[in-house]
Design an enzyme around this catalytic site. Structure first.
Site, PDB file in Angstrom:
ATOM      1  N   PHE A  49       0.831  -1.206   0.000  1.00 46.69           N
ATOM      2  CA  PHE A  49       0.000   0.000   0.000  1.00 46.69           C
ATOM      3  C   PHE A  49       0.866   1.257   0.000  1.00 46.69           C
ATOM      4  O   PHE A  49       0.724   2.125  -0.874  1.00 46.69           O
ATOM      5  CB  PHE A  49      -0.937  -0.007   1.205  1.00 46.69           C
ATOM      6  CG  PHE A  49      -1.636   1.312   1.387  1.00 46.69           C
ATOM      7  CD1 PHE A  49      -2.532   1.772   0.441  1.00 46.69           C
ATOM      8  CD2 PHE A  49      -1.376   2.106   2.499  1.00 46.69           C
ATOM      9  CE1 PHE A  49      -3.170   3.006   0.595  1.00 46.69           C
ATOM     10  CE2 PHE A  49      -2.012   3.327   2.667  1.00 46.69           C
ATOM     11  CZ  PHE A  49      -2.910   3.778   1.702  1.00 46.69           C
ATOM     12  N   CYS A 184      -8.186   2.196  13.795  1.00 46.96           N
ATOM     13  CA  CYS A 184      -8.402   0.981  14.590  1.00 46.96           C
ATOM     14  C   CYS A 184      -9.292   0.004  13.830  1.00 46.96           C
ATOM     15  O   CYS A 184     -10.353   0.378  13.325  1.00 46.96           O
ATOM     16  CB  CYS A 184      -9.058   1.359  15.918  1.00 46.96           C
ATOM     17  SG  CYS A 184      -9.332  -0.049  16.997  1.00 46.96           S
ATOM     18  N   SER A 191      -5.563  -7.897   9.376  1.00 48.95           N
ATOM     19  CA  SER A 191      -4.798  -8.487   8.259  1.00 48.95           C
ATOM     20  C   SER A 191      -5.655  -8.794   7.044  1.00 48.95           C
ATOM     21  O   SER A 191      -5.335  -9.674   6.249  1.00 48.95           O
ATOM     22  CB  SER A 191      -4.070  -9.777   8.699  1.00 48.95           C
ATOM     23  OG  SER A 191      -3.265  -9.493   9.813  1.00 48.95           O
ATOM     24  N   ARG A 193      -6.524  -6.242   4.949  1.00 45.81           N
ATOM     25  CA  ARG A 193      -6.300  -5.050   4.113  1.00 45.81           C
ATOM     26  C   ARG A 193      -7.451  -4.040   4.212  1.00 45.81           C
ATOM     27  O   ARG A 193      -7.748  -3.332   3.249  1.00 45.81           O
ATOM     28  CB  ARG A 193      -6.059  -5.438   2.634  1.00 45.81           C
ATOM     29  CG  ARG A 193      -5.051  -6.527   2.372  1.00 45.81           C
ATOM     30  CD  ARG A 193      -3.647  -6.213   2.790  1.00 45.81           C
ATOM     31  NE  ARG A 193      -3.026  -5.077   2.133  1.00 45.81           N
ATOM     32  CZ  ARG A 193      -1.765  -4.690   2.374  1.00 45.81           C
ATOM     33  NH1 ARG A 193      -1.004  -5.351   3.247  1.00 45.81           N
ATOM     34  NH2 ARG A 193      -1.257  -3.638   1.782  1.00 45.81           N
ATOM     35  N   LEU A 433      -1.873  13.518  19.729  1.00 43.62           N
ATOM     36  CA  LEU A 433      -2.451  12.839  20.894  1.00 43.62           C
ATOM     37  C   LEU A 433      -2.512  11.318  20.710  1.00 43.62           C
ATOM     38  O   LEU A 433      -2.701  10.844  19.616  1.00 43.62           O
ATOM     39  CB  LEU A 433      -3.862  13.378  21.119  1.00 43.62           C
ATOM     40  CG  LEU A 433      -3.911  14.898  21.306  1.00 43.62           C
ATOM     41  CD1 LEU A 433      -5.358  15.374  21.292  1.00 43.62           C
ATOM     42  CD2 LEU A 433      -3.245  15.292  22.610  1.00 43.62           C
TER      43      LEU A 433
HETATM   44  S1  MYA Z   1      -1.544   5.010  14.658  1.00 45.83           S
HETATM   45  C1  MYA Z   1      -2.488   3.844  15.603  1.00 45.83           C
HETATM   46  C2  MYA Z   1      -2.759   2.612  14.815  1.00 45.83           C
HETATM   47  N1  MYA Z   1      -3.663   1.730  15.507  1.00 45.83           N
HETATM   48  C3  MYA Z   1      -3.296   0.662  16.195  1.00 45.83           C
HETATM   49  O1  MYA Z   1      -2.141   0.317  16.287  1.00 45.83           O
HETATM   50  C4  MYA Z   1      -4.430  -0.085  16.904  1.00 45.83           C
HETATM   51  C5  MYA Z   1      -4.270  -1.577  16.870  1.00 45.83           C
HETATM   52  N2  MYA Z   1      -4.064  -2.031  15.480  1.00 45.83           N
HETATM   53  C6  MYA Z   1      -5.047  -2.047  14.548  1.00 45.83           C
HETATM   54  O2  MYA Z   1      -6.188  -1.660  14.771  1.00 45.83           O
HETATM   55  C7  MYA Z   1      -4.652  -2.560  13.176  1.00 45.83           C
HETATM   56  O3  MYA Z   1      -3.514  -3.367  13.287  1.00 45.83           O
HETATM   57  C8  MYA Z   1      -4.396  -1.414  12.159  1.00 45.83           C
HETATM   58  C9  MYA Z   1      -3.889  -2.016  10.830  1.00 45.83           C
HETATM   59  C10 MYA Z   1      -5.690  -0.662  11.890  1.00 45.83           C
HETATM   60  C11 MYA Z   1      -3.329  -0.450  12.668  1.00 45.83           C
HETATM   61  N3  MYA Z   1      -0.510   3.394  10.165  1.00 45.83           N
HETATM   62  O4  MYA Z   1      -5.702  -3.810   7.213  1.00 45.83           O
HETATM   63  P1  MYA Z   1      -4.336  -4.380   7.170  1.00 45.83           P
HETATM   64  C12 MYA Z   1      -0.368  -0.703   7.076  1.00 45.83           C
HETATM   65  C13 MYA Z   1      -0.503   3.320   8.810  1.00 45.83           C
HETATM   66  O5  MYA Z   1      -4.237  -5.764   6.600  1.00 45.83           O
HETATM   67  P2  MYA Z   1      -4.366  -4.457  10.054  1.00 45.83           P
HETATM   68  C14 MYA Z   1      -2.723   6.010  13.924  1.00 45.83           C
HETATM   69  O6  MYA Z   1      -3.854   5.990  14.273  1.00 45.83           O
HETATM   70  C15 MYA Z   1       0.609  -1.834   6.896  1.00 45.83           C
HETATM   71  O7  MYA Z   1       1.937  -1.345   6.820  1.00 45.83           O
HETATM   72  N4  MYA Z   1      -0.466   2.170   8.128  1.00 45.83           N
HETATM   73  O8  MYA Z   1      -3.642  -4.349   8.642  1.00 45.83           O
HETATM   74  C16 MYA Z   1      -2.244   6.906  12.793  1.00 45.83           C
HETATM   75  C17 MYA Z   1       0.102  -2.435   5.599  1.00 45.83           C
HETATM   76  O9  MYA Z   1       0.484  -1.612   4.493  1.00 45.83           O
HETATM   77  P3  MYA Z   1       1.755  -2.039   3.574  1.00 45.83           P
HETATM   78  C18 MYA Z   1      -0.445   1.030   8.852  1.00 45.83           C
HETATM   79  O10 MYA Z   1      -3.333  -4.862  11.030  1.00 45.83           O
HETATM   80  C19 MYA Z   1      -2.727   6.304  11.491  1.00 45.83           C
HETATM   81  C20 MYA Z   1      -1.397  -2.298   5.743  1.00 45.83           C
HETATM   82  O11 MYA Z   1      -1.618  -1.249   6.720  1.00 45.83           O
HETATM   83  C21 MYA Z   1      -0.457   1.033  10.243  1.00 45.83           C
HETATM   84  O12 MYA Z   1      -5.601  -5.274   9.986  1.00 45.83           O
HETATM   85  C22 MYA Z   1      -2.165   6.971  10.288  1.00 45.83           C
HETATM   86  C23 MYA Z   1      -2.015  -3.580   6.268  1.00 45.83           C
HETATM   87  O13 MYA Z   1      -3.400  -3.384   6.357  1.00 45.83           O
HETATM   88  C24 MYA Z   1      -0.481   2.276  10.903  1.00 45.83           C
HETATM   89  N5  MYA Z   1      -0.477   2.384  12.238  1.00 45.83           N
HETATM   90  O14 MYA Z   1      -4.793  -2.952  10.375  1.00 45.83           O
HETATM   91  C25 MYA Z   1      -2.702   6.358   9.007  1.00 45.83           C
HETATM   92  N6  MYA Z   1      -0.434  -0.245  10.679  1.00 45.83           N
HETATM   93  O15 MYA Z   1       1.417  -3.362   2.956  1.00 45.83           O
HETATM   94  C26 MYA Z   1      -2.061   6.950   7.759  1.00 45.83           C
HETATM   95  C27 MYA Z   1      -0.405  -1.008   9.582  1.00 45.83           C
HETATM   96  O16 MYA Z   1       1.941  -0.936   2.580  1.00 45.83           O
HETATM   97  C28 MYA Z   1      -2.638   8.305   7.421  1.00 45.83           C
HETATM   98  N7  MYA Z   1      -0.400  -0.260   8.471  1.00 45.83           N
HETATM   99  O17 MYA Z   1       2.922  -2.146   4.526  1.00 45.83           O
HETATM  100  C29 MYA Z   1      -2.079   8.825   6.115  1.00 45.83           C
HETATM  101  C30 MYA Z   1      -2.598  10.213   5.752  1.00 45.83           C
HETATM  102  C31 MYA Z   1      -4.025  10.152   5.240  1.00 45.83           C
HETATM  103  C32 MYA Z   1      -4.656  11.507   4.975  1.00 45.83           C
HETATM  104  C33 MYA Z   1      -3.997  12.252   3.812  1.00 45.83           C
HETATM  105  C34 MYA Z   1      -4.733  13.585   3.544  1.00 45.83           C
HETATM  106  C35 MYA Z   1      -4.052  14.341   2.494  1.00 45.83           C
END
Ligand code: MYA
Length: 433
Positions: A49, A184, A191, A193, A433
């Site tokens: 991604f 979240c 996992s 996506r 925060l």
């Molecule tokens: S940081 C807090 C994050 N939350 C947690 O840690 C809570 C517990 N964990 C979870 O709920 C899940 O594990 C999460 C991932 C939701 C984190 N930031 O769906 P998947 C990438 C960005 O299969 P899951 C906060 O809130 C990962 O590298 N990307 O994975 C700030 C992989 O991509 P790639 C993350 O574990 C958030 C893909 O996601 C993060 O089921 C800022 C896998 O997806 C992470 N913390 O769900 C977000 N963790 O293959 C970005 C994993 O490429 C904002 N991944 O490596 C960007 C700006 C957007 C706005 C732009 C406006 C112009």
């Protein structure tokens, strides 16, 4: 704040003399090595991604020929996708109205059960409802940026992501950005996506407001941090911290020596130290703006922002000013926010009450004394631990005030904005925060 280990304390309360928490045990060395290996692996592996997104890419690290600033130009608003991205068929998008008590409770419960945990799954962030309302409704916020995912039919909330608008200065450019937080996904839906779809959807909704940059933090390494900071922890209630496994009794230390080591005076030392009030907003804004101008990346706060982000709110944000007894001028300022963590699987305790250092400005009062007064207040208010990042000028007081380094690292990121060199934590003036 986001995305860091909720509470992983100083590894070792060992003490020879005054310096707490020197990482001497082999466990800590193993933790540190394991973290570095994971980071190296993240840099080496594909990011299916993130490779497609306008963010600094690992392959470009060290390439100083690339210009600083936006990576992609804004598109005309008419070209921004009008329809939400597709979710897997059992789920649907749901904008969350945080004014509604019921919705706020649903968000609170999702996060309480599924949000960030430390590496050993001993603690999980437990943001209060009041905190969530405060964090998500700053001046000019967009309700459409508070995005939930629900199961069709049952309407159960299973995932969440948010943005709030913020003016952030990078060197001499003030850029209107989104601060992204509270990503979240329910533990049972990991996992699959879902996270990339949610990030694309929040990006689309931010673009619809003609905003093209974002700032966020995470405990994981993604392409590519603008800086990596470390959390430091100051024990206020060492017995509880040791009992719940947040910290360990140091070698050659007894509980009573440890309690004595962290004891604080009953009252603050600085004359004129008092809680911030509404009438202080102009003076605090001046102090903060002037102070933050020295950092490479920092928020550009106006009086409305200061009123929202810094005026005290019980169990959410505490702020103090020093009002000179002679001149009546506001000379200094300090603040911390309240973010408890659930203690998982402990018989005796269920919540760790943590204060997090927010913004501090010491002009007349030495920073060390100002922060010691903040510790005294936090102790009086029955916090168990006071946390601070090594950003801004915090390194100048951490060791002296008996903070110990934790095992949590926090990586800061910008979306669609390239910074040529990685920053030192002390060059960063932004707390998310
Ligand atoms: S940081 C807090 C994050 N939350 C947690 O840690 C809570 C517990 N964990 C979870 O709920 C899940 O594990 C999460 C991932 C939701 C984190 N930031 O769906 P998947 C990438 C960005 O299969 P899951 C906060 O809130 C990962 O590298 N990307 O994975 C700030 C992989 O991509 P790639 C993350 O574990 C958030 C893909 O996601 C993060 O089921 C800022 C896998 O997806 C992470 N913390 O769900 C977000 N963790 O293959 C970005 C994993 O490429 C904002 N991944 O490596 C960007 C700006 C957007 C706005 C732009 C406006 C112009």
């Amino acid at each position: 704040m986001s995305g860091e280990n909720p509470s992983s304390g100083p590894a070792d309360e060992s003490n020879e003399g005054n310096s707490p928490a020197v990482n001497t045990t082999s466990n800590d060395q193993i933790d540190a090595i394991s973290r570095r290996v994971q980071e190296a692996l993240s840099m080496g592996r594909r990011h299916r991604f993130w490779e497609t997104q306008p963010v600094g890419q690992f392959k470009d690290v060290g390439d100083t020929s690339l210009p600083e600033g936006p990576i992609e130009d804004p598109s005309p608003l008419s070209e921004v996708r009008q329809e939400p991205y597709n979710l897997p068929s059992p789920y649907e998008w749901s904008t969350c109205d945080m004014d509604l008590e019921e919705t706020c409770t649903e968000v609170y419960n999702l996060l309480m059960n599924n949000y960030v945990e430390d590496d050993e799954n001993m603690f999980r962030f437990n943001y209060s409802k009041e905190f969530l309302r405060w964090a998500l409704r700053p001046p000019g916020y967009f309700r459409s940026w508070h995005i939930g995912v629900r199961v069709k039919g049952s309407r159960k909330l299973v995932a969440f992501i948010t943005g709030v608008p913020a003016k952030i200065r990078v060197r001499d450019q003030v850029v209107l950005m989104a601060e992204i937080n509270f990503l979240c996904v329910h533990k049972k839906l990991r996992s699959k996506r879902l996270a990339p779809v949610m990030i694309k959807e929040v990006t689309r909704r931010v673009h619809l407001e003609n905003i093209w940059q974002a700032a966020y933090t995470a405990g994981v390494v993604l392409p590519t941090p603008i800086t990596t900071c470390q959390y430091w922890h100051r024990s206020l209630n060492p017995k509880k911290l040791i009992d719940v496994g947040f910290s360990r009794l140091g070698a050659r230390m007894t509980m009573s020596r440890t309690i004595k080591l962290y004891k604080l005076p009953d009252s603050t030392a600085t004359p004129g130290f008092r809680a911030m009030e509404l009438r202080d907003v102009p003076a605090v804004t001046r102090l903060l703006r002037n102070y933050l101008s020295q950092f490479i990346v920092a928020p550009d706060f106006d009086e409305d922002d200061v009123e929202h982000w810094l005026l005290p709110k019980e169990n959410v944000i505490d702020s103090f000013v020093v009002e000179s007894p002679d001149s009546r001028e506001i000379t200094d300022f300090c603040s911390f926010y309240t973010l408890p963590s659930s203690i998982l699987g402990n018989q005796n305790y269920s919540v760790l009450k943590a204060a997090y250092s927010y913004y501090n400005v010491a002009l007349q009062t030495p920073l060390l004394q100002l922060m010691n007064d903040a510790l005294i207040i936090a102790k009086k208010k029955e916090y168990d631990v006071f946390n601070a990042l090594d950003i801004m000028q915090n390194e100048t007081f951490l060791k002296e005030l008996k903070f110990g380094p934790g095992d949590g690292q926090l990586h800061y990121y910008l979306y669609n904005y390239r910074i040529r060199h990685t920053l030192k934590p002390s060059e960063l003036g932004l707390v998310l925060l």
